[in-house]
Design a protein around this motif. Structure first.
Motif, short mmCIF file in Angstrom:
data_model
loop_
_atom_site.label_atom_id
_atom_site.label_comp_id
_atom_site.label_asym_id
_atom_site.label_seq_id
_atom_site.Cartn_x
_atom_site.Cartn_y
_atom_site.Cartn_z
N VAL A 396 0.83 -1.21 0.00
CA VAL A 396 0.00 0.00 0.00
C VAL A 396 0.87 1.26 0.00
CG1 VAL A 396 -1.99 -1.08 1.11
CG2 VAL A 396 -0.17 -0.08 2.53
N GLY A 397 2.15 1.09 -0.28
CA GLY A 397 3.05 2.23 -0.27
C GLY A 397 4.26 2.01 -1.15
N LEU A 398 4.97 3.10 -1.41
CA LEU A 398 6.25 3.10 -2.13
C LEU A 398 7.31 3.60 -1.18
CD1 LEU A 398 5.10 4.78 -5.47
CD2 LEU A 398 5.54 2.34 -5.11
N GLN A 399 8.46 2.94 -1.15
CA GLN A 399 9.51 3.35 -0.23
C GLN A 399 10.59 4.16 -0.95
OE1 GLN A 399 10.89 0.36 2.44
NE2 GLN A 399 12.51 1.63 3.31
N LEU A 400 11.00 5.27 -0.33
CA LEU A 400 12.13 6.06 -0.80
C LEU A 400 13.40 5.38 -0.29
CD1 LEU A 400 10.86 9.71 -0.11
CD2 LEU A 400 10.78 8.43 -2.26
N GLU A 401 14.11 4.70 -1.15
CA GLU A 401 15.23 3.87 -0.73
C GLU A 401 16.52 4.66 -0.55
OE1 GLU A 401 15.20 0.86 0.21
OE2 GLU A 401 13.48 -0.16 -0.70
N ASN A 402 16.61 5.85 -1.12
CA ASN A 402 17.88 6.58 -1.13
C ASN A 402 17.84 7.85 -0.30
OD1 ASN A 402 19.13 4.74 -3.03
ND2 ASN A 402 17.77 5.63 -4.58
N GLY A 403 17.07 7.82 0.77
CA GLY A 403 17.00 8.98 1.64
C GLY A 403 16.21 10.11 1.01
N LEU A 404 16.48 11.31 1.46
CA LEU A 404 15.74 12.49 1.00
C LEU A 404 16.49 13.13 -0.17
CD1 LEU A 404 14.68 13.94 4.47
CD2 LEU A 404 13.36 12.50 2.92
N GLU A 405 16.11 12.76 -1.37
CA GLU A 405 16.72 13.26 -2.59
C GLU A 405 15.61 13.75 -3.50
OE1 GLU A 405 17.92 13.71 -6.42
OE2 GLU A 405 16.83 11.84 -5.96
N GLN A 421 1.03 2.27 -11.44
CA GLN A 421 1.43 1.62 -10.19
C GLN A 421 0.71 2.26 -9.01
OE1 GLN A 421 5.62 1.72 -9.36
NE2 GLN A 421 5.47 0.34 -7.61
N GLY A 422 0.55 3.55 -9.06
CA GLY A 422 -0.16 4.24 -7.99
C GLY A 422 -1.61 3.85 -7.91
N ARG A 423 -2.25 3.65 -9.06
CA ARG A 423 -3.66 3.24 -9.05
C ARG A 423 -3.84 1.89 -8.37
NH1 ARG A 423 -3.98 6.20 -13.95
NH2 ARG A 423 -3.31 4.45 -15.25
N GLU A 424 -2.92 0.96 -8.65
CA GLU A 424 -3.00 -0.35 -8.01
C GLU A 424 -2.80 -0.24 -6.51
OE1 GLU A 424 -0.08 -2.69 -9.97
OE2 GLU A 424 -1.15 -2.75 -11.89
N ILE A 425 -1.85 0.59 -6.09
CA ILE A 425 -1.60 0.80 -4.66
C ILE A 425 -2.82 1.44 -4.00
CG2 ILE A 425 -0.23 2.15 -3.02
CD1 ILE A 425 2.17 1.67 -4.86
N ARG A 426 -3.41 2.43 -4.67
CA ARG A 426 -4.59 3.09 -4.10
C ARG A 426 -5.76 2.12 -3.97
NH1 ARG A 426 -2.71 7.10 -7.48
NH2 ARG A 426 -4.29 6.71 -9.08
N ASP A 427 -5.90 1.23 -4.94
CA ASP A 427 -6.98 0.23 -4.85
C ASP A 427 -6.76 -0.70 -3.66
OD1 ASP A 427 -8.24 1.26 -7.06
OD2 ASP A 427 -7.43 -0.23 -8.47
N ARG A 428 -5.52 -1.12 -3.45
CA ARG A 428 -5.24 -1.99 -2.30
C ARG A 428 -5.48 -1.24 -0.99
NH1 ARG A 428 -1.33 -4.35 -5.78
NH2 ARG A 428 0.24 -2.79 -5.25
N ALA A 429 -5.09 0.04 -0.95
CA ALA A 429 -5.32 0.84 0.26
C ALA A 429 -6.80 0.94 0.58
CB ALA A 429 -4.70 2.23 0.09
N LYS A 430 -7.63 1.15 -0.44
CA LYS A 430 -9.08 1.21 -0.22
C LYS A 430 -9.61 -0.12 0.30
CE LYS A 430 -9.89 4.74 -3.77
NZ LYS A 430 -10.43 5.00 -5.13
N HIS A 431 -9.04 -1.22 -0.20
CA HIS A 431 -9.45 -2.56 0.28
C HIS A 431 -9.12 -2.72 1.76
CE1 HIS A 431 -10.08 -6.86 0.45
NE2 HIS A 431 -8.84 -7.02 0.88
N PHE A 432 -7.94 -2.22 2.19
CA PHE A 432 -7.58 -2.32 3.60
C PHE A 432 -8.54 -1.50 4.46
CE2 PHE A 432 -3.55 -4.19 2.37
CZ PHE A 432 -3.26 -5.00 3.45
N LYS A 433 -8.93 -0.32 3.97
CA LYS A 433 -9.89 0.49 4.72
C LYS A 433 -11.18 -0.28 4.93
CE LYS A 433 -12.60 4.75 4.55
NZ LYS A 433 -12.93 5.98 3.81
N GLU A 434 -11.70 -0.89 3.88
CA GLU A 434 -12.95 -1.66 3.99
C GLU A 434 -12.79 -2.83 4.96
OE1 GLU A 434 -13.55 -2.72 -0.05
OE2 GLU A 434 -14.16 -0.69 -0.69
N LYS A 435 -11.64 -3.49 4.89
CA LYS A 435 -11.43 -4.65 5.75
C LYS A 435 -11.31 -4.23 7.22
CE LYS A 435 -8.99 -9.05 5.72
NZ LYS A 435 -8.00 -9.91 5.01
#
Length: 463
Positions: A396-405, A421-435
């Motif tokens: 449900v997220g994307l990680q910044l692997e290289n610090g603050l750049e 990719q963001g749409r898929e992540i947002r869909d999963r986030a909405k599913h977690f909210k419902e669950k």
């Protein structure tokens, strides 16, 4: 002469939070639930440092512990050192306060009985004192279960010779902790490991049986099913209660900082799902260069943003004097910067479409509960475990692997808010909210938080 029937004594619970926002919040939420639903009287034994305003909790009693922490250390340079000092400095006053309470000095002899003490796992000094006083104890763990399991493994990994970590090892899988890499372990990679064994052994009693009556987690059993199974196999002597998300169970104003509600009016003027909310926690510290990279990453993303910058968080500045030249002109009304925000209300706002977060556990649970996808930028400790699970397990997220750049920040925001990719992540986030919404309502399921809470109240009431 007819024997007079004695009315039952009221039960009092003493709660001992660690004095940082991420720990204070769930403890006050738990206390609110137990007062409202279990009928318990609640005493908060808190350090004078970073204490919440007692006037916000008229049904609680507050007792104060002598902590020895200067007021200017609200954002600590060395958090582990502060936590170790708290476990030394608070002992005497905690013992004195407990003796007064159980002796009737704090609540009325004959009218109340101290049923037990719930203490934050970080405040492990409580256990020895409570054992000596023969007062029942309960441990509250304010992290996810995965972070607890990783912390338990640190001493083992140290004994096996993995520390200090070499740069070439950081991307390697951490043994028996999949999907964590060494860089995801809940330790500082810059200050070394010398202080961690003391803290971990204090928190987890690795060499002695657990003396507490139960262990309580602010997480959901279904969310961390495999991790919970592992923990249950290691903790066979005491009951475990998984009662999260506490912010959905009990409503309480828990912030120790003044929240700026005016930012909600700014959000009202923004389009649905368009705003990136940025908050990297109450004890994170930034350099001027890092602040500048964050600023230009936000500006270059062309996305509206609400940015929390706590006073004192930028080293050498009172607030945001160090923002780079031209930044304000570049963003205009597209950006709103505040000192502190009412986070639950912000995340629930229709305009917020993403959360750039340090991934503290409270923030992670609040974001999951509102279906808001995350840009993960962990600073230290359990935040790194949370970020890995948010981005690679729950996805449900994307990680910044290289610090603050700035380039990675800009690309991360665009991917989260606009691209496929963001749409898929947002869909999963909405599913977690419902669950999660369904989960907190269910009472019949043995794995639901409501069931765990009901069982916890029954246990506490039995004493």
């Amino acid at each position: 002469m007819e024997e007079q029937t004695q009315s039952p004594k009221r039960r009092r619970l003493v709660l001992v939070p660690c004095p940082y926002q991420g720990h204070i919040t769930p403890m006050l939420q738990l206390g609110t639930f137990l007062h409202n639903n279990g009928g318990f009287s609640i005493t908060i034994a808190h350090t004078r440092f970073n204490s919440p305003d007692p006037s916000n909790y008229p049904f609680f009693q507050f007792l104060y512990l002598d902590d020895g922490i200067p007021k200017h250390e609200a954002i600590p340079v060395d958090l582990i050192a502060v936590l170790l000092d708290l476990n030394v400095n608070c002992r005497a006053s905690f013992e004195d306060q407990m003796r007064r309470l159980i002796g009737g000095g704090g609540g009325g002899a004959g009218e109340e009985v101290v049923a037990g003490v719930i203490y934050d796992e970080v405040m492990y000094f409580c256990e020895e004192i409570l054992s000596d006083l023969k007062v029942r104890s309960f441990i509250l763990r304010t992290t996810c279960a995965a972070a607890s399991l990783a912390r338990m493994a640190l001493v083992r990994l140290n004994d096996e010779g993995y520390f200090p970590l070499k740069e070439c090892m950081l991307q390697n899988p951490a043994p028996e902790l999949h999907p964590l890499r060494f860089k995801d372990l809940p330790i500082s990679l810059t200050t070394g490991f010398t202080k961690y064994p003391t803290l971990v052994k204090g928190m987890y009693n690795l060499e002695t049986p657990i003396k507490a009556e139960a262990i309580i987690w602010n997480t959901m059993e279904w969310l961390e099913e495999s991790i919970v199974a592992q923990i249950k196999s290691k903790s066979t002597t005491v009951p475990l209660f998984f009662i999260g998300p506490l912010h959905r169970i009990a409503s309480a104003r828990t912030s120790v900082l003044n929240e700026d509600f005016n930012c909600l009016q700014w959000l009202d003027e923004q389009a649905n799902g368009s705003v990136v909310y940025v908050a990297i926690g109450s004890i994170a510290s930034l350099g001027e260069k890092e602040l500048g990279e964050m600023a230009w990453g936000l500006a270059n993303s062309q996305q509206p943003f609400l940015w929390v910058v706590q006073p004192g968080a930028v080293r050498g500045s009172k607030w945001i004097e160090a923002l780079p030249d031209g930044f304000r002109e570049a963003v205009g009304g597209r950006g709103c910067v505040v000192k502190w925000a009412p986070q639950k209300e912000v995340l629930a706002h229709r305009a917020v479409g993403g959360f750039w977060s340090h991934c503290g556990w409270n923030s992670s649970m609040e974001s999951l509960s509102e279906g808001v996808p995350m840009l993960c930028s962990p600073c230290f400790g359990d935040q790194k475990v949370n970020a890995r699970y948010l981005s690679h397990v729950w996805r449900v997220g994307l990680q910044l692997e290289n610090g603050l750049e700035r380039g990675e920040i800009e690309n991360g925001i665009k991917r989260l808010m606009d691209e496929e990719q963001g749409r898929e992540i947002r869909d999963r986030a909405k599913h977690f909210k419902e669950k999660i919404e369904a989960h907190v309502k269910v009472e019949e399921d043995q794995f639901s938080s409501r069931t765990h809470l009901k069982d916890l109240v029954s246990l506490l009431s039995s004493f």
